[in-house]
Design a protein around this motif. Structure first.
Motif: not given
Length: 213
Positions: A190-213
């Motif tokens: 709940f907290i991960q999703l609320g913070a905006g985290a997203r996951f692939d089908d295997d449950g690994a975290p996905l990037r939702v934007s490009l890293p800051l320079p």
């Protein structure tokens, strides 16, 4: 008669103090804070009442010492565990899990109750110490946003919302192992999703934007 060295005397004092703190924590868990006396603590620790007063002037001083000791222990263990993980979303999960587990078993009264029994200066001392947890959480969120695993947001506000959710989760339901584990798993996601985290089908975290320079 063998002479007692300063080192042995210091170790004995430290052991007595530890017994007093342990006894106090156990009594908080079994009886709660209201009505708890220094005599109760001394009896439970198996030491004389005078020995307790050698370290603490009253129950308030004993309570603040116990609270600080518990918080220091928790912070040290948490920092060590977090240092083994690199991904900020996984670090957030560990932070949430560890916090709910600790809050569910901790003997300390909740914040408002502590404020009611402590003097303003003592409560401020504890609040400063507990504030280190917020700094730690904000660092995890900041890393997640910088690395592109979490969307940009107000970090301070987000940390407050997360801590509110943690306290609510810890206070709700049974601490029976299966129920506690299920509640922790729900709270983590709940907290991960609320913070905006997203996951692939295997449950690994996905990037939702490009890293800051």
């Amino acid at each position: 008669m063998p002479r007692i060295s300063a080192a042995n005397n210091a170790a004995q004092r430290a052991e007595t103090q530890r017994r007093v703190l342990t006894a106090f924590g156990e009594l908080l868990f079994t009886h709660g804070l209201p009505g708890l006396t220094m005599t109760d603590v001394a009896r439970h620790a198996g030491v004389g009442r005078t020995a307790v007063y050698n370290y603490y002037a009253d129950i308030e001083e004993l309570l603040i010492s116990y609270a600080l000791d518990e918080t220091e222990r928790f912070l040290a263990e948490l920092r060590e565990s977090l240092s083994r993980l690199e991904n900020p979303v996984e670090r957030l999960a560990l932070y949430v899990r560890t916090q709910v587990e600790d809050l569910s078993r901790r003997h300390l009264p909740p914040g408002p109750a502590m404020a009611a029994v402590l003097s303003p200066s003592s409560f401020a001392k504890l609040a400063d110490h507990v504030g280190e947890l917020s700094v730690l959480l904000q660092g995890i969120l900041r890393d997640g946003m910088a690395q592109g695993y979490l969307p940009q947001a107000d970090i301070g506000q987000q940390a407050q919302l997360i801590h509110g959710t943690l306290s609510s989760s810890a206070a709700r339901g049974s601490n029976e192992p299966a129920e506690l584990e299920a509640r922790i798993a729900r709270t983590v996601r709940f907290i991960q999703l609320g913070a905006g985290a997203r996951f692939d089908d295997d449950g690994a975290p996905l990037r939702v934007s490009l890293p800051l320079p």
